[in-house]
Design a protein around this motif. Structure first.
Motif, PDB file in Angstrom:
ATOM      1  N   THR A  91      17.949  27.721   3.214  1.00 59.18           N
ATOM      2  CA  THR A  91      17.863  26.718   4.190  1.00 59.18           C
ATOM      3  C   THR A  91      18.744  26.998   5.426  1.00 59.18           C
ATOM      4  O   THR A  91      19.114  26.032   6.094  1.00 59.18           O
ATOM      5  CB  THR A  91      17.792  25.075   3.682  1.00 59.18           C
ATOM      6  OG1 THR A  91      19.044  24.938   3.224  1.00 59.18           O
ATOM      7  CG2 THR A  91      16.760  24.894   2.562  1.00 59.18           C
ATOM      8  N   LEU A  92      19.481  27.976   5.183  1.00 57.91           N
ATOM      9  CA  LEU A  92      20.626  28.298   6.294  1.00 57.91           C
ATOM     10  C   LEU A  92      20.064  28.311   7.509  1.00 57.91           C
ATOM     11  O   LEU A  92      19.275  28.844   8.060  1.00 57.91           O
ATOM     12  CB  LEU A  92      21.302  29.582   5.733  1.00 57.91           C
ATOM     13  CG  LEU A  92      22.200  30.378   6.780  1.00 57.91           C
ATOM     14  CD1 LEU A  92      23.473  29.181   6.892  1.00 57.91           C
ATOM     15  CD2 LEU A  92      22.435  31.628   6.404  1.00 57.91           C
ATOM     16  N   ASP A  93      20.818  27.639   8.383  1.00 56.17           N
ATOM     17  CA  ASP A  93      20.620  27.525   9.974  1.00 56.17           C
ATOM     18  C   ASP A  93      21.696  28.476  10.624  1.00 56.17           C
ATOM     19  O   ASP A  93      23.022  27.846  10.580  1.00 56.17           O
ATOM     20  CB  ASP A  93      20.662  26.229  10.391  1.00 56.17           C
ATOM     21  CG  ASP A  93      20.857  26.216  11.909  1.00 56.17           C
ATOM     22  OD1 ASP A  93      20.612  27.351  12.408  1.00 56.17           O
ATOM     23  OD2 ASP A  93      20.957  24.964  12.803  1.00 56.17           O
ATOM     24  N   PRO A  97      26.247  27.094  10.486  1.00 60.24           N
ATOM     25  CA  PRO A  97      26.259  27.353   8.870  1.00 60.24           C
ATOM     26  C   PRO A  97      27.053  26.351   8.005  1.00 60.24           C
ATOM     27  O   PRO A  97      26.810  26.054   6.921  1.00 60.24           O
ATOM     28  CB  PRO A  97      26.913  28.773   8.734  1.00 60.24           C
ATOM     29  CG  PRO A  97      27.645  28.724  10.128  1.00 60.24           C
ATOM     30  CD  PRO A  97      26.895  27.886  11.124  1.00 60.24           C
ATOM     31  N   GLU A  98      27.857  25.479   8.708  1.00 60.08           N
ATOM     32  CA  GLU A  98      28.856  24.662   7.855  1.00 60.08           C
ATOM     33  C   GLU A  98      28.040  23.636   7.291  1.00 60.08           C
ATOM     34  O   GLU A  98      28.514  23.124   6.015  1.00 60.08           O
ATOM     35  CB  GLU A  98      29.778  23.882   8.889  1.00 60.08           C
ATOM     36  CG  GLU A  98      30.621  22.804   7.997  1.00 60.08           C
ATOM     37  CD  GLU A  98      31.612  22.495   9.149  1.00 60.08           C
ATOM     38  OE1 GLU A  98      32.397  22.935  10.130  1.00 60.08           O
ATOM     39  OE2 GLU A  98      32.245  21.218   8.568  1.00 60.08           O
ATOM     40  N   PRO A  99      26.952  23.004   7.643  1.00 57.58           N
ATOM     41  CA  PRO A  99      26.017  22.176   6.579  1.00 57.58           C
ATOM     42  C   PRO A  99      25.804  22.705   5.410  1.00 57.58           C
ATOM     43  O   PRO A  99      25.699  22.089   4.258  1.00 57.58           O
ATOM     44  CB  PRO A  99      24.927  21.571   7.457  1.00 57.58           C
ATOM     45  CG  PRO A  99      25.464  21.555   8.969  1.00 57.58           C
ATOM     46  CD  PRO A  99      26.406  23.023   8.912  1.00 57.58           C
ATOM     47  N   LEU A 148      25.126  35.411   3.833  1.00 56.40           N
ATOM     48  CA  LEU A 148      25.771  34.434   4.887  1.00 56.40           C
ATOM     49  C   LEU A 148      26.032  35.028   5.923  1.00 56.40           C
ATOM     50  O   LEU A 148      26.097  34.642   7.093  1.00 56.40           O
ATOM     51  CB  LEU A 148      26.557  33.524   4.037  1.00 56.40           C
ATOM     52  CG  LEU A 148      27.328  32.460   4.971  1.00 56.40           C
ATOM     53  CD1 LEU A 148      26.432  31.278   5.490  1.00 56.40           C
ATOM     54  CD2 LEU A 148      28.501  31.810   4.313  1.00 56.40           C
ATOM     55  N   GLU A 149      27.129  35.948   5.734  1.00 55.18           N
ATOM     56  CA  GLU A 149      27.766  36.663   6.585  1.00 55.18           C
ATOM     57  C   GLU A 149      26.850  37.392   7.510  1.00 55.18           C
ATOM     58  O   GLU A 149      26.853  37.445   8.827  1.00 55.18           O
ATOM     59  CB  GLU A 149      28.637  38.008   6.097  1.00 55.18           C
ATOM     60  CG  GLU A 149      30.231  37.454   5.582  1.00 55.18           C
ATOM     61  CD  GLU A 149      30.963  38.492   5.698  1.00 55.18           C
ATOM     62  OE1 GLU A 149      31.868  38.591   6.505  1.00 55.18           O
ATOM     63  OE2 GLU A 149      30.970  39.181   4.637  1.00 55.18           O
ATOM     64  N   SER A 150      25.957  38.271   7.169  1.00 54.08           N
ATOM     65  CA  SER A 150      24.859  39.232   7.918  1.00 54.08           C
ATOM     66  C   SER A 150      23.939  38.094   8.729  1.00 54.08           C
ATOM     67  O   SER A 150      23.760  38.484   9.922  1.00 54.08           O
ATOM     68  CB  SER A 150      23.923  40.009   7.205  1.00 54.08           C
ATOM     69  OG  SER A 150      23.165  39.406   6.387  1.00 54.08           O
ATOM     70  N   ARG A 151      23.768  36.950   8.384  1.00 53.35           N
ATOM     71  CA  ARG A 151      22.700  36.185   9.058  1.00 53.35           C
ATOM     72  C   ARG A 151      23.570  35.401   9.996  1.00 53.35           C
ATOM     73  O   ARG A 151      22.957  35.025  11.048  1.00 53.35           O
ATOM     74  CB  ARG A 151      22.018  35.516   7.851  1.00 53.35           C
ATOM     75  CG  ARG A 151      20.984  36.030   6.968  1.00 53.35           C
ATOM     76  CD  ARG A 151      20.130  34.909   6.457  1.00 53.35           C
ATOM     77  NE  ARG A 151      19.401  34.098   7.253  1.00 53.35           N
ATOM     78  CZ  ARG A 151      18.730  33.130   6.663  1.00 53.35           C
ATOM     79  NH1 ARG A 151      18.735  32.852   5.578  1.00 53.35           N
ATOM     80  NH2 ARG A 151      18.125  32.218   7.510  1.00 53.35           N
ATOM     81  N   CYS A 152      24.882  35.347   9.796  1.00 58.38           N
ATOM     82  CA  CYS A 152      25.634  34.604  10.753  1.00 58.38           C
ATOM     83  C   CYS A 152      26.479  35.478  11.725  1.00 58.38           C
ATOM     84  O   CYS A 152      27.657  34.991  12.380  1.00 58.38           O
ATOM     85  CB  CYS A 152      26.690  33.571  10.390  1.00 58.38           C
ATOM     86  SG  CYS A 152      25.554  32.339   9.381  1.00 58.38           S
TER      87      CYS A 152
END
Lengths: 207, 207
Positions: A91-93, A97-99, A148-152
């Motif tokens: 569900t990553l936005d 990303p913090e939430p 997480l890293e690549s999507r952000c």
DNA sequence: CTCAATATCTGAGGATTGCTCGGCTTTCTC
DNA sequence: GAGAAAGCCGAGCAATCCTCAGATATTGAG
């Protein structure tokens, strides 16, 4: 000749019939109960077998040694946690990303509530297997961190191999220590906040 | 009557004569050598006594059980590390704390080089004693962190109790994991960089 | 130096525990 | 239902931790 020098060892694997699957489950559950109620010292193989209602020989049909029982418990627990984390990261936005990080931390902490006596033994069992079994380390979560890293990309300073290693082990170290030390912090929101701060601080580059 | 129901236990304490101090040292050194050369499985109490050149009874005069030997080794190691860290923090420049943090990290990593077989056993021994022995946790370094915070007031967002707990255990977790997993990262500069980033990121507030 | 009090050391063996192995019972397959 | 495969049994061996009753070494007051 040399009929079963191998088979005897190889037999200690996965059960095939439903009956034996139950046996394995029963043994693991009996172990958990003994750990929780009587502590690690009481967790002898004979005691486990007796409490599970099986002969000691049956136990050793599936587990090559005492350590393997703790290892199996750890593997189950770990798989459970990883699954929950994967659900959270789905569900990553990427914009914020913090939430998601907070949610992941909360999920991780949720898995460490209750059955303290069991968890303690599992953690120590995991660490004992570390150099041999790659799955025993916190590195199993590495794909999640990489995703997480690549999507952000752009939001964070890239961690690199060492950075990922440190971040994952740091989180694991903090949570495991709280569990093993039976720290009252484990249940408090401030602990969750501190973990989020740890992760975000590291991701943002310490600058 | 009941002449020595207590004394016998109490005797397992500090040696008084120089001779027995040597005995304790010899036992600890023998243990380290066995660990390093033959691994944890070979570290039996009888073997330690034989290798040290003493009877098994002598060993048990000073150490109440096998675990206590590892515990003693851990205590010595820990005191050594803490001393080094205190020396580093004595040179802290409140204006620019990062070099001190880096130096402290380097000192910590330096203490984890060499004698890998011994260190692994020590780490696991420390963790096993964690809930009982407060000195076994990473919390021993808390005064250092508190001092760093107060002397650099204004530069950092205050950590609070949970923050200090997390930061100290996180560092310990990362370094211990590297040691136990025998990660090749342990020697590399990137590992040191990552740890510094972890600390600074946390201190700066993750924002 | 003497010798009794104290400190240190000894090691056979009791108690426990991890684990094996030859054989029995249950379930599956055809 | 008969043979094969899977599962189960448990007495007992080997290894280990640790105790204890007494021998040996050191100290220091007289």
């Amino acid at each position: 000749m040399a009929k079963q020098s191998k088979p005897l060892i190889a037999l200690r694997k996965e059960p095939v019939q439903a009956r034996s699957q139950d046996t394995v489950d029963t043994i693991l559950e009996a172990s958990a109960q003994i750990l929780q109620k009587e502590g690690e010292a009481a967790l002898t193989t004979n005691r486990i077998a007796a409490h599970a209602g099986f002969s000691i020989g049956t136990l050793y049909q599936y587990f090559p040694n005492r350590e393997a029982i703790l290892s199996a418990m750890a593997t189950r627990e770990q798989a459970h946690i990883l699954k929950k984390l994967e659900a959270v990261f789905a569900t990553l936005d990427p914009t914020d990303p913090e939430p998601t990080v907070r949610e992941a931390v909360a999920a991780l902490l949720g898995a460490f509530r209750g059955r303290h006596g069991v968890r303690r033994a599992i953690i120590l069992g995991v660490m004992r297997r570390m150099p041999d079994d790659p799955r025993a380390s916190a590195g199993v979560a590495e794909p999640l961190l990489t995703a997480l890293e690549s999507r952000c990309a752009g939001h964070f300073v890239p961690l690199g191999e060492a950075g990922r290693f440190v971040l994952l082990r740091a989180i694991a170290g903090a949570v495991r220590a709280a569990a093993i030390e039976r720290s009252p912090l484990l249940g408090k929101p401030a602990f969750e906040d501190a973990l989020v701060r740890l992760v975000m601080g590291m991701l943002l580059g310490g600058r």
